[in-house]
Design a protein around this motif. Structure first.
Motif, PDB file in Angstrom:
ATOM      1  N   ILE A  50       0.833  -1.207   0.000  1.00  0.00           N
ATOM      2  CA  ILE A  50       0.000   0.000   0.000  1.00  0.00           C
ATOM      3  C   ILE A  50       0.867   1.257   0.000  1.00  0.00           C
ATOM      4  O   ILE A  50       0.598   2.230  -0.718  1.00  0.00           O
ATOM      5  CB  ILE A  50      -0.954  -0.010   1.213  1.00  0.00           C
ATOM      6  N   GLY A  51       1.941   1.220   0.798  1.00  0.00           N
ATOM      7  CA  GLY A  51       2.829   2.381   0.853  1.00  0.00           C
ATOM      8  C   GLY A  51       3.514   2.647  -0.480  1.00  0.00           C
ATOM      9  O   GLY A  51       3.592   3.784  -0.944  1.00  0.00           O
ATOM     10  N   VAL A  52       4.014   1.572  -1.101  1.00  0.00           N
ATOM     11  CA  VAL A  52       4.673   1.736  -2.406  1.00  0.00           C
ATOM     12  C   VAL A  52       3.677   2.234  -3.446  1.00  0.00           C
ATOM     13  O   VAL A  52       3.970   3.114  -4.266  1.00  0.00           O
ATOM     14  CB  VAL A  52       5.310   0.402  -2.844  1.00  0.00           C
ATOM     15  N   GLY A  53       2.457   1.664  -3.424  1.00  0.00           N
ATOM     16  CA  GLY A  53       1.436   2.107  -4.369  1.00  0.00           C
ATOM     17  C   GLY A  53       1.076   3.570  -4.172  1.00  0.00           C
ATOM     18  O   GLY A  53       0.933   4.330  -5.143  1.00  0.00           O
ATOM     19  N   ALA A  55       2.967   5.890  -2.828  1.00  0.00           N
ATOM     20  CA  ALA A  55       4.100   6.705  -3.249  1.00  0.00           C
ATOM     21  C   ALA A  55       4.148   6.831  -4.769  1.00  0.00           C
ATOM     22  O   ALA A  55       4.385   7.910  -5.316  1.00  0.00           O
ATOM     23  CB  ALA A  55       5.402   6.104  -2.719  1.00  0.00           C
ATOM     24  N   ALA A  56       3.903   5.701  -5.459  1.00  0.00           N
ATOM     25  CA  ALA A  56       3.905   5.744  -6.927  1.00  0.00           C
ATOM     26  C   ALA A  56       2.779   6.630  -7.456  1.00  0.00           C
ATOM     27  O   ALA A  56       2.960   7.401  -8.407  1.00  0.00           O
ATOM     28  CB  ALA A  56       3.781   4.327  -7.489  1.00  0.00           C
ATOM     29  N   TYR A  57       1.604   6.551  -6.837  1.00  0.00           N
ATOM     30  CA  TYR A  57       0.477   7.378  -7.267  1.00  0.00           C
ATOM     31  C   TYR A  57       0.774   8.855  -7.035  1.00  0.00           C
ATOM     32  O   TYR A  57       0.496   9.704  -7.881  1.00  0.00           O
ATOM     33  CB  TYR A  57      -0.776   6.965  -6.511  1.00  0.00           C
ATOM     34  N   GLY A  58       1.332   9.146  -5.844  1.00  0.00           N
ATOM     35  CA  GLY A  58       1.670  10.544  -5.562  1.00  0.00           C
ATOM     36  C   GLY A  58       2.711  11.087  -6.520  1.00  0.00           C
ATOM     37  O   GLY A  58       2.615  12.216  -6.980  1.00  0.00           O
ATOM     38  N   TYR A  59       3.710  10.264  -6.844  1.00  0.00           N
ATOM     39  CA  TYR A  59       4.739  10.701  -7.789  1.00  0.00           C
ATOM     40  C   TYR A  59       4.139  10.962  -9.156  1.00  0.00           C
ATOM     41  O   TYR A  59       4.432  11.978  -9.807  1.00  0.00           O
ATOM     42  CB  TYR A  59       5.839   9.659  -7.880  1.00  0.00           C
ATOM     43  N   ALA A  60       3.297  10.013  -9.606  1.00  0.00           N
ATOM     44  CA  ALA A  60       2.662  10.192 -10.918  1.00  0.00           C
ATOM     45  C   ALA A  60       1.757  11.422 -10.923  1.00  0.00           C
ATOM     46  O   ALA A  60       1.697  12.169 -11.903  1.00  0.00           O
ATOM     47  CB  ALA A  60       1.864   8.939 -11.291  1.00  0.00           C
ATOM     48  N   TYR A  61       1.031  11.655  -9.820  1.00  0.00           N
ATOM     49  CA  TYR A  61       0.129  12.802  -9.723  1.00  0.00           C
ATOM     50  C   TYR A  61       0.906  14.109  -9.796  1.00  0.00           C
ATOM     51  O   TYR A  61       0.550  15.031 -10.540  1.00  0.00           O
ATOM     52  CB  TYR A  61      -0.650  12.706  -8.419  1.00  0.00           C
ATOM     53  N   MET A  62       1.994  14.188  -9.027  1.00  0.00           N
ATOM     54  CA  MET A  62       2.801  15.404  -9.042  1.00  0.00           C
ATOM     55  C   MET A  62       3.501  15.575 -10.380  1.00  0.00           C
ATOM     56  O   MET A  62       3.619  16.689 -10.893  1.00  0.00           O
ATOM     57  CB  MET A  62       3.837  15.357  -7.907  1.00  0.00           C
ATOM     58  N   ASN A  63       3.988  14.488 -10.958  1.00  0.00           N
ATOM     59  CA  ASN A  63       4.683  14.569 -12.238  1.00  0.00           C
ATOM     60  C   ASN A  63       3.744  15.030 -13.340  1.00  0.00           C
ATOM     61  O   ASN A  63       4.142  15.737 -14.271  1.00  0.00           O
ATOM     62  CB  ASN A  63       5.280  13.209 -12.588  1.00  0.00           C
ATOM     63  N   GLN A  64       2.458  14.637 -13.240  1.00  0.00           N
ATOM     64  CA  GLN A  64       1.478  15.082 -14.235  1.00  0.00           C
ATOM     65  C   GLN A  64       1.328  16.592 -14.219  1.00  0.00           C
ATOM     66  O   GLN A  64       1.317  17.244 -15.254  1.00  0.00           O
ATOM     67  CB  GLN A  64       0.131  14.406 -13.953  1.00  0.00           C
ATOM     68  N   PHE A  65       1.219  17.192 -13.019  1.00  0.00           N
ATOM     69  CA  PHE A  65       1.066  18.641 -12.924  1.00  0.00           C
ATOM     70  C   PHE A  65       2.355  19.342 -13.329  1.00  0.00           C
ATOM     71  O   PHE A  65       2.322  20.412 -13.914  1.00  0.00           O
ATOM     72  CB  PHE A  65       0.662  19.043 -11.501  1.00  0.00           C
ATOM     73  N   ASP A  66       3.531  18.725 -13.000  1.00  0.00           N
ATOM     74  CA  ASP A  66       4.781  19.327 -13.431  1.00  0.00           C
ATOM     75  C   ASP A  66       4.868  19.363 -14.941  1.00  0.00           C
ATOM     76  O   ASP A  66       5.294  20.365 -15.534  1.00  0.00           O
ATOM     77  CB  ASP A  66       5.970  18.531 -12.856  1.00  0.00           C
TER      78      ASP A  66
END
Length: 216
Positions: A50-53, A55-66
């Motif tokens: 759950i933690g890895v998932g 983290a991956a979702y948060g990274y993808a979410y932030m990377n999308q806005f970047d």
């Protein structure tokens, strides 16, 4: 299994029974401990997943806005690459007419410069030859700005030697009035479209006014 213990056969049998019972309980305790360890390991693996998932979702979410921010920044940078900023212009624009204060008008109401204003006798200190030209502007309102067409004439010539067109708008900034200028066309031809730009030069250039009356 047999045990060599002193005593009666009943005591020996009782001792064997107690020993078997203890071993059975030991197996039960070991099985419970293994169950708890397995459950703990499974829970840890689930939480880790759950933690890895997350983290991956948060990274993808932030990377999308970047990425979106980078695309917008690139588009604005490209659009402003041909923009000229000027503070506080010196001419007054009224509707579609360029007003030059004090300029005399001819019989048809069109401003006509006088010989004094043209300064035919004005020469530089180097005594180099002086070429006199003048520009006629045509303005067409567009959105919150205007499409400006400029015709450059040489003295005593009825046909412009150069024509250009640009979009202009003014905005009030904390440091004063700012003019944004985007070049659109030159001599009847649309300038190359900047890459990754939201400004469509061809559409804006349809409002340019050319001396020969032709459209792009």
């Amino acid at each position: 299994m047999s045990y060599l213990a002193p005593g009666s056969p009943e005591n020996v049998a009782l001792a064997q029974h107690v020993n078997g019972r203890l071993r059975a309980e030991s197996r039960i305790v070991a099985a419970r401990a293994f169950l708890f360890r397995a459950a703990g390991a499974g829970l840890f693996a689930a939480l880790l997943g759950i933690g890895v998932g997350a983290a991956a979702y948060g990274y993808a979410y932030m990377n999308q806005f970047d990425s979106a921010a980078e695309r917008i920044a690139a588009a604005m940078q490209t659009a402003l690459s041909d923009v000229t900023l000027k503070t506080k212009g010196e001419v007054t624009l009224t509707d579609n007419t360029l007003r030059v204060e004090g300029l005399p008008k001819g019989g048809n109401g069109v401003p006509t410069p006088t010989q004094a204003q043209l300064g035919q006798d004005a020469t530089p200190a180097s005594k180099a030859p002086v070429n006199t030209t003048f520009t006629v502007f045509k303005q067409v309102p567009y959105l919150d700005g205007q499409i400006v067409s400029g015709w450059n004439f040489r003295a005593n010539e009825d046909k412009p030697f150069q024509q250009y067109c640009y979009f202009s708008r003014r905005s009030n900034e904390p440091k004063g009035q700012v003019e944004i200028k985007i070049d659109l066309a030159m001599d009847g031809k649309v300038l190359p479209q900047p890459q990754k730009s939201d400004v469509n030069l061809a559409i804006l250039a349809t409002n340019c006014v050319w001396h020969d009356g032709k459209s792009l």
